[in-house]
Enzyme design. Structure first.
Site, mmCIF file in Angstrom:
data_model
loop_
_atom_site.group_PDB
_atom_site.id
_atom_site.type_symbol
_atom_site.label_atom_id
_atom_site.label_comp_id
_atom_site.label_asym_id
_atom_site.label_seq_id
_atom_site.Cartn_x
_atom_site.Cartn_y
_atom_site.Cartn_z
ATOM 1 N N GLU A 1 0.887 -1.165 0.000
ATOM 2 C CA GLU A 1 0.000 0.000 0.000
ATOM 3 C C GLU A 1 0.920 1.208 0.000
ATOM 4 O O GLU A 1 1.523 1.544 1.016
ATOM 5 C CB GLU A 1 -0.914 -0.041 1.235
ATOM 6 C CG GLU A 1 -2.172 0.794 1.074
ATOM 7 C CD GLU A 1 -1.969 2.229 1.460
ATOM 8 O OE1 GLU A 1 -1.688 3.048 0.553
ATOM 9 O OE2 GLU A 1 -2.067 2.539 2.649
ATOM 10 N N CYS B 1 -1.792 9.080 2.798
ATOM 11 C CA CYS B 1 -1.542 8.580 1.440
ATOM 12 C C CYS B 1 -2.734 8.816 0.529
ATOM 13 O O CYS B 1 -2.561 9.039 -0.671
ATOM 14 C CB CYS B 1 -1.167 7.102 1.473
ATOM 15 S SG CYS B 1 -2.394 6.031 2.230
#
Length: 503
Positions: free
Chosen positions: A236, A270
């Site tokens: 990720e 993010c």
């Protein structure tokens, strides 16, 4: 004793917060050996019992929440509200959700077979634990992003070697402590501290899977190392999320969402908004509303505040470089744009407009509290620009027309899209979350998430026990005739036999 040590400071105050001993390759090897022994026993514990043990961490986290929040704020410099919202509530939700799903998702699953096999065989899929999982977590959500993969791996019957970021290491200690106090054996979850040296040692130690959350550059190195060992990995990675504001958007809500999703957690998210494309016809009003909302924000180390410190001093250079590049290429820095170094390290919420794709601010991950706005002719131009990126983690569309919003979302080259909200996809645990392009490999959460920490092992049983099967040796002319007859009987006029295969 031959180990390196790292000094730690609170970025909000500049005060020292202890030292970190860097675990080396030998420490990792010893931890892996202990984990293998513990995992063999844990795998024999019934799934419902594993879930009951892990769920004990829920009450403990509620009980210890003030201490955990204080530790997270000390580790990162973030505000108490961000620590509660991003870390503690999210952590509680992860444990609760996956403990409730564990028995349903991980128990042996009977499989309905197709065609003639249905009368001959029966199969189950056994979700077999992988063994030992290496979990490497980042500094922006150090507690919650340690809890989520760890609880999933444990429920699936694995041991966990957890390597927190050296920037915020104590969060990993707390995650392990909660599970240990809940009854998870100590060798089943072990924390390995250190920097890139420790992470590299963990990746190459011989674990059975790596779960990594962090930068694209490091993620690519991990992917290569895992490929060399033929072990799975979930990556990720970073994002450069685009927000598209349509002409028919609720501008008050869109402006509030733009500011929050760009600034919360000090911009260290993010899937935070990093690029805003607003249709020209409503741009003036939208920018005015955004400016008003940013002006109302409070920044500092103590008291009532909306924005905390930067979590890592080295991130400041990236933020400053992107802002100066944008300024030099013609962008207007409306608010903020200059760091505040006053004991701690702060960067004020910053509004930048008149940006374009020649600027690093619109091309590379900034990871700071920056609201960057670009005007576009229409939604088609917004989609083209949103897709003009090496990243593809998540994105958002803001419109009062749900059907139009969904249609635009389907055109976005990104892992997930929200309509009239942003930065929430990771928290919706029923759906998969993962990035396209350079934003990752594989997905977390969703209905298959727990199973991603297992090997699905089919186990078949013959419903009959004849001494010999017609297709076994010896083969003769009759064997071929019988097989050919089966072809005509079973597969001839396929449409008429569709229910035979699917019903």
């Amino acid at each position: 004793d031959g180990h390196r040590r790292l000094g730690l400071r609170n970025t909000a105050t500049g005060e020292p917060v202890g030292e970190l001993t860097v675990n080396d390759a030998q420490d990792v090897a010893r931890a892996l050996e202990r984990a293998r022994v513990a995992q063999k026993k844990w795998a024999q514990v019934p799934i419902a019992e594993r879930a009951k043990i892990c769920a004990g961490a829920i009450d403990l986290l509620v009980q210890y929440r003030e201490e955990v929040i204080e530790m997270i704020c000390q580790d990162t410099g973030k505000t108490q509200t961000d620590a509660l919202m991003v870390e503690v509530i999210a952590g509680l939700d992860f444990i609760t959700h996956y403990c409730a799903r564990a028995a349903r998702d991980l128990s042996d699953e009977p499989v309905k077979l197709h065609g003639f096999f249905r009368a001959l065989k029966k199969f189950i899929v056994h979700y077999r634990p992988l063994g030992v999982v290496g979990v490497i977590t980042p500094w922006n959500g150090p507690f919650a992003l340690a809890i989520n993969p760890t609880v999933q791996a444990l429920l699936a019957g694995n041991a966990v070697l957890l390597k927190p970021s050296e920037v915020a290491p104590h969060s990993g200690d707390w995650a392990a402590r909660l599970f240990h106090e809940a009854g998870v054996p100590r060798d089943l979850i072990q924390v390995l501290h250190g920097d890139g040296e420790t992470g590299a040692a963990l990746v190459s130690a011989g674990v059975d899977k790596i779960s990594f959350t962090g930068s694209v550059a490091t993620g690519k190195k991990i992917a290569a190392a895992c490929a060399e060992q033929l072990i799975p990995c979930t990556l990720e990675l970073g994002g450069k999320d685009a927000m598209i504001v349509c002409a028919d958007a609720d501008l008050e809500r869109a402006a509030g969402g733009a500011v929050f999703a760009s600034v919360f957690n000090s911009g260290h998210v993010c899937m935070g908004v990093e690029r805003i494309y607003v249709v020209e016809s409503v741009a003036d009003e939208f920018e005015s509303l955004v400016e008003q909302k940013i002006r109302s924000l409070r920044m500092g180390a103590k008291g009532e505040r909306d924005v905390g410190a930067l979590f890592w001093d080295r991130q400041l250079s990236t933020i400053e470089r992107h802002i100066e590049d944008a300024r030099a290429k013609g962008a207007e820095i409306v608010l903020g744009g200059k760091a505040v170094i006053d004991g701690g390290i702060f960067y004020p919420p910053t509004l930048v407009r008149n940006v374009d794709h020649t600027m690093d601010l619109m091309k590379h991950e900034t990871f700071g509290p920056i609201v960057s706005i670009m005007r576009v002719k229409d939604e088609d131009e917004a989609i083209r620009l949103a897709n003009d990126s090496e990243y593809g983690l998540s994105g958002s569309v803001w419109t009062k027309d749900e059907a139009k919003g969904i249609a635009l979302a389907k055109r976005m080259e990104t892992g997930s899209v929200l309509i009239n909200d942003a930065s929430m996809s990771y928290g919706i645990l029923e759906v998969p979350f993962g990035g396209m392009k350079d934003s990752g490999l594989g997905q977390v959460n969703g209905t298959k998430s727990l199973r991603s920490y297992t090997f699905p092992q089919p186990i078949g049983v013959d419903k009959r026990t004849p001494k010999n099967e017609p297709h076994w040796y010896p083969h003769d002319a009759k064997t071929a005739r019988n097989l050919d007859g089966m072809v005509k009987l079973v597969y001839g006029s396929f449409l008429k036999k569709l229910r035979f295969f699917t019903g």
